[in-house]
Every structure is written in C-alpha cells, then in structure tokens.
Design an enzyme around this catalytic site. Structure first.
Site, PDB file in Angstrom:
ATOM      1  N   LEU A 182       0.820  -1.219   0.000  1.00  0.00           N
ATOM      2  CA  LEU A 182       0.000   0.000   0.000  1.00  0.00           C
ATOM      3  C   LEU A 182       0.850   1.263   0.000  1.00  0.00           C
ATOM      4  O   LEU A 182       0.393   2.327  -0.415  1.00  0.00           O
ATOM      5  CB  LEU A 182      -0.920   0.024   1.223  1.00  0.00           C
ATOM      6  CG  LEU A 182      -2.013  -1.045   1.312  1.00  0.00           C
ATOM      7  CD1 LEU A 182      -2.746  -0.936   2.634  1.00  0.00           C
ATOM      8  CD2 LEU A 182      -2.990  -0.912   0.151  1.00  0.00           C
ATOM      9  N   GLY A 183       2.058   1.135   0.524  1.00  0.00           N
ATOM     10  CA  GLY A 183       2.885   2.324   0.595  1.00  0.00           C
ATOM     11  C   GLY A 183       4.278   1.978   1.052  1.00  0.00           C
ATOM     12  O   GLY A 183       4.493   0.933   1.656  1.00  0.00           O
ATOM     13  N   GLY A 219       7.688   4.134   2.691  1.00  0.00           N
ATOM     14  CA  GLY A 219       8.370   5.376   3.051  1.00  0.00           C
ATOM     15  C   GLY A 219       9.788   5.066   3.485  1.00  0.00           C
ATOM     16  O   GLY A 219      10.241   3.925   3.376  1.00  0.00           O
ATOM     17  N   ASP A 272       2.407  15.099  11.326  1.00  0.00           N
ATOM     18  CA  ASP A 272       2.460  14.754   9.905  1.00  0.00           C
ATOM     19  C   ASP A 272       1.044  14.718   9.325  1.00  0.00           C
ATOM     20  O   ASP A 272       0.693  13.807   8.586  1.00  0.00           O
ATOM     21  CB  ASP A 272       3.180  13.405   9.730  1.00  0.00           C
ATOM     22  CG  ASP A 272       3.687  13.181   8.307  1.00  0.00           C
ATOM     23  OD1 ASP A 272       3.730  14.165   7.530  1.00  0.00           O
ATOM     24  OD2 ASP A 272       4.027  12.034   7.973  1.00  0.00           O
TER      25      ASP A 272
HETATM   26  P1  ADP Z   1       3.857   5.640   5.678  1.00  0.00           P
HETATM   27  O1  ADP Z   1       4.799   5.748   6.816  1.00  0.00           O
HETATM   28  O2  ADP Z   1       4.385   4.824   4.552  1.00  0.00           O
HETATM   29  O3  ADP Z   1       3.314   6.971   5.232  1.00  0.00           O
HETATM   30  P2  ADP Z   1       1.138   5.045   6.536  1.00  0.00           P
HETATM   31  O4  ADP Z   1       0.835   4.584   7.921  1.00  0.00           O
HETATM   32  O5  ADP Z   1       0.769   6.444   6.209  1.00  0.00           O
HETATM   33  O6  ADP Z   1       2.680   4.755   6.264  1.00  0.00           O
HETATM   34  O7  ADP Z   1       0.428   4.052   5.515  1.00  0.00           O
HETATM   35  C1  ADP Z   1       0.703   4.088   4.125  1.00  0.00           C
HETATM   36  C2  ADP Z   1      -0.572   3.957   3.334  1.00  0.00           C
HETATM   37  O8  ADP Z   1      -1.213   2.726   3.647  1.00  0.00           O
HETATM   38  C3  ADP Z   1      -1.613   5.023   3.649  1.00  0.00           C
HETATM   39  O9  ADP Z   1      -1.415   6.182   2.906  1.00  0.00           O
HETATM   40  C4  ADP Z   1      -2.904   4.323   3.311  1.00  0.00           C
HETATM   41  O10 ADP Z   1      -3.155   4.371   1.924  1.00  0.00           O
HETATM   42  C5  ADP Z   1      -2.621   2.888   3.686  1.00  0.00           C
HETATM   43  N1  ADP Z   1      -3.106   2.593   5.053  1.00  0.00           N
HETATM   44  C6  ADP Z   1      -2.438   2.747   6.209  1.00  0.00           C
HETATM   45  N2  ADP Z   1      -3.178   2.365   7.270  1.00  0.00           N
HETATM   46  C7  ADP Z   1      -4.361   1.954   6.776  1.00  0.00           C
HETATM   47  C8  ADP Z   1      -5.566   1.408   7.362  1.00  0.00           C
HETATM   48  N3  ADP Z   1      -5.706   1.226   8.687  1.00  0.00           N
HETATM   49  N4  ADP Z   1      -6.574   1.055   6.523  1.00  0.00           N
HETATM   50  C9  ADP Z   1      -6.456   1.220   5.189  1.00  0.00           C
HETATM   51  N5  ADP Z   1      -5.371   1.710   4.586  1.00  0.00           N
HETATM   52  C10 ADP Z   1      -4.317   2.084   5.350  1.00  0.00           C
HETATM   53 MG    MG Z   2       1.762   8.214   5.731  1.00  0.00          MG
END
Ligand code: ADP
Ligand code: MG
Length: 372
Positions: A48-49, A51, A187
């Site tokens: 999904l992502g 970083g 953030d």
């Molecule tokens: P990063 O540190 O990579 O930014 P995030 O916690 O923001 O990590 O999660 C990355 C991506 O995963 C988010 O932008 C979102 O699209 C997806 N995501 C994260 N947590 C959830 C969740 N509880 N339910 C659905 N999608 C999620």
């Molecule tokens: Mg994030």
C-alpha cells in the site's frame, strides 16, 4: 513548581486522569486478555505504501480469513516503529475513534534485515483523503460517503461547502482527541487521513512522527521526519528554550506546563488549515500548486490576508471560486481558515476552539453529524 505540574496533570486537563490510570492498570489487563500474534500468523497482500521508515501491506490472518479481523494492514517499520506502537496503544485506549483501529504491534527479530517492528491495523478502507481529493468530482465523490444521502441542494458552492465543512469537522474532531490525550501528530496531510468505510468518518493514520508530550516519548522533535509541504513555519515543536528532554518522570510532571507555554498542538492546526485550503482551491491540490502557494505565503510573511490581496486581483476563475466558497455566510469559512494558518503558533486556534467556530454551527448538518 513540580507539585503544581503534577496537580494540573491529574486535574486541570480534561481526559488526562484516565490516561494516567490506563497506563498502569488497563494496559496490564489488556496485555493479559488481548490476543497476541506473531509473524507466521499473517499472509501479506498488496503493497500500500513505502516510506523511508517502513513498508505498508494489506494483510490477512492465516487462520480466520473470513472473519472481520482477516482484513488488515501491516507496517514493517524500522527503529521508529517502537514509538509508533506506543502511540497507537495510547490512542486506542484514550481516543480510539481519532485514528485507525490498531490491532497489535511487536518486535520481529528473525527477519533477514535485522530488527523490524510489525504493526497491525484493521483495514479501514481503500481511500485516503488524498485519493479522494485527486478526483475531478471532489467533493461530490465524498458526499454520500459522509452525509449518507445526497443533499437536496443543487450542485454548486453551497453544497460543496457543506461537504468540505463535514470533512473539516471530522478531521478537527480526530485532532482534538489526539491533542486532549497529549499527542501531537506532526504529519497531518491528506495522505494520512483515511476514510473508514465502517464508521463512515475520516480517521487519522501514521503516528510515526507523533510526539507524546505528557510522558516525554519522542520529546525531541525529529524535524527531518516532517513533510515540508504541510509543516508549520516553526518546524520545531518545542521552543528553543527547552532544547532537550528532561527524564521521563520530570517530563510527566512538567509537560502540561510546557504544553501551555509552547502550544505544540498548533503545529497540526496549521497543517489542517492547509488541507482546508486545498479543499477550497482545486489549484492547490497538486504538489506543484501547494509548493507554489507555500512560496507565495512565505513571501507574504505567512499572512493569509496579505496573500489574498496579492493574488485576488489577477486570480484565475478557479481561484476566485475558492474565495467565493470561503466567503459564504459572511466569510465565516475564510475567518476559520485564517485563524488556523497563522505564522505564530499561539495565535492559531486550537482544535477544540475550531470545532466551536460558527463555521460549523449550521442547522441540519449538526443533526447529521450527531447521528454518525
Ligand atoms: P507511511 O509511513 O508509509 O506513510 P502510513 O501509515 O501512512 O505509512 O500508511 C501508508 C498507506 O497505507 C496510507 O497512505 C494508506 O493508503 C494505507 N493505510 C495505512 N493504514 C491503513 C488502514 N488502517 N486502513 C487502510 N489503509 C491504510
Ligand atoms: Mg503516511
């Protein structure tokens, strides 16, 4: 001074006493009774992502894939994962509805990459606010999601304003929960605001850069973590008069006092103000649009009124429309926006005060929000 700090910690700040209590008692009880998981319990799905500090996947449990708990999100994080687990545990007990549902977090040492923290949340839904704002249909694409029914109003500024207002209310509500718990997110941006399909509200995610000032966790700001597109001009959460973190017990006693002095929560308010701005002005939704705006605002010494004066005379139709939206009802939206996006942290409104702003005080919608 210490005694005063301790007293105000326990009594003066709403929502703090339960936080104190749950740390010692509920946390222990929870440890005993909550299910625990390990690496082999999960099947990883789509990424999904990714970083600098971790990778996020969709995941499910091997055993009960049909149950609700089968739909999960898994983050494999670096050393900062420890802080993120702490923040999520604290949020779950103190202000559960502010953030995505946290299931479990643990240290995974058998990984080839060395030490990794694994964090598990319930999968809240497909869309972040950033995804939704990218659509040409925004804010109409959000309307039925949050208001339940399509408004009787014809398409136009007023109807768009109502949708944006509801999103802002939900965002500020979630922020107020975090801030009342003593947590600054640091953030806040559309990518870290997720739409929860089940509860039909926007929730905050990604506590990887958050600070818990009541107990001194991640007290020294890691300013390199901050997203420059949404960061308030002060950047540093605490003033330079408190350059280093006192040891944890001292921080606990002093932090309400420090909180009052430095208003670290106003950092998030600035970022939330920029989200409000992006929702009102489609041209500012792109990275380049936002970066250009930030440059213009800096040139105006972070004075939004001065910025408006400088751009309005030669504004595009798109920009003019944004001002019109904020000018509805005697400019009440513009008033709220300018009380959030200000250079000095102490001149910015708090999340709680923003929620009481007349911008949100309109009949009909209030009833709807209570029903959610
Ligand atoms: P990063 O540190 O990579 O930014 P995030 O916690 O923001 O990590 O999660 C990355 C991506 O995963 C988010 O932008 C979102 O699209 C997806 N995501 C994260 N947590 C959830 C969740 N509880 N339910 C659905 N999608 C999620
Ligand atoms: Mg994030």
């Amino acid at each position: 001074f210490l005694a005063m700090g301790a007293l105000s910690y326990l009594w003066a700040t709403p929502g703090v006493a339960p936080g104190f209590f749950d740390m010692f008692v509920l946390a222990f009880a929870e440890r005993l009774f909550r299910p625990t998981f390990r690496k082999d319990d999960f099947v990883l799905g789509k990424k999904l992502g990714e970083g600098a500090f971790g990778v996020v996947y969709r995941a499910s449990l091997k055993k009960k894939p049909s149950s609700k708990e089968g739909d999960l999100v898994l983050k494999k994080a670096t050393e900062y994962g420890a802080v993120e687990i702490w923040m999520n545990e604290r949020v779950r007990r103190a202000c559960a509805n502010s953030c995505a549902d946290f299931v479990y977090g643990f240290l995974e040492t058998s990984s080839k990459k060395g030490t990794e923290y694994w964090l598990i949340w319930r999968f809240e839904g497909e869309n972040t606010l950033a995804d939704l704002m990218q659509s040409k249909e925004f804010p109409y694409n959000v309307e039925t999601m949050i208001l339940g029914e399509v408004q009787a109003l014809p398409k136009g500024l007023e109807r768009e304003d109502r949708i944006i207002q509801t999103i802002m209310r939900q965002l500020l509500f979630a922020l107020d929960g975090l801030h009342s718990t003593g947590i600054v997110h640091r953030d806040i941006k559309p990518q870290n605001v997720i739409f929860s399909e089940d509860s039909r509200i926007f929730k905050i995610i990604d506590l990887g850069a958050a600070a818990d000032l009541r107990v001194g966790i991640n007290y020294i700001p890691k300013e390199f973590l901050l997203d420059p597109r949404y960061a308030a001009p002060e950047q540093y959460i605490m003033s330079t008069q408190t350059p280093s973190a006192p040891s944890a017990p001292v921080a606990t006693a002093l932090s309400p006092v420090l909180w009052q002095m430095n208003l670290p929560d106003r950092f998030d308010i600035y970022s939330a103000g920029l989200i409000f701005l992006q929702m009102a002005f489609p041209a500012l939704r792109s990275d380049s649009g936002l970066i250009q705006f930030n440059r213009q605002l800096k040139r105006c010494d972070y004075d939004l009124v001065a910025w408006r004066k400088s751009v309005e005379p030669r504004a595009s139709a798109d920009l003019r429309r944004g001002f019109q939206l904020l000018d509805l009802d005697g400019g009440i939206g513009w008033e709220l926006l300018t009380s959030m996006v200000r250079y000095k942290a102490r001149q910015r409104t708090s999340a709680k005060a923003a929620l009481a702003h007349p911008y949100f005080d309109r009949e009909g919608l209030l009833a709807l929000s209570f029903m959610q």
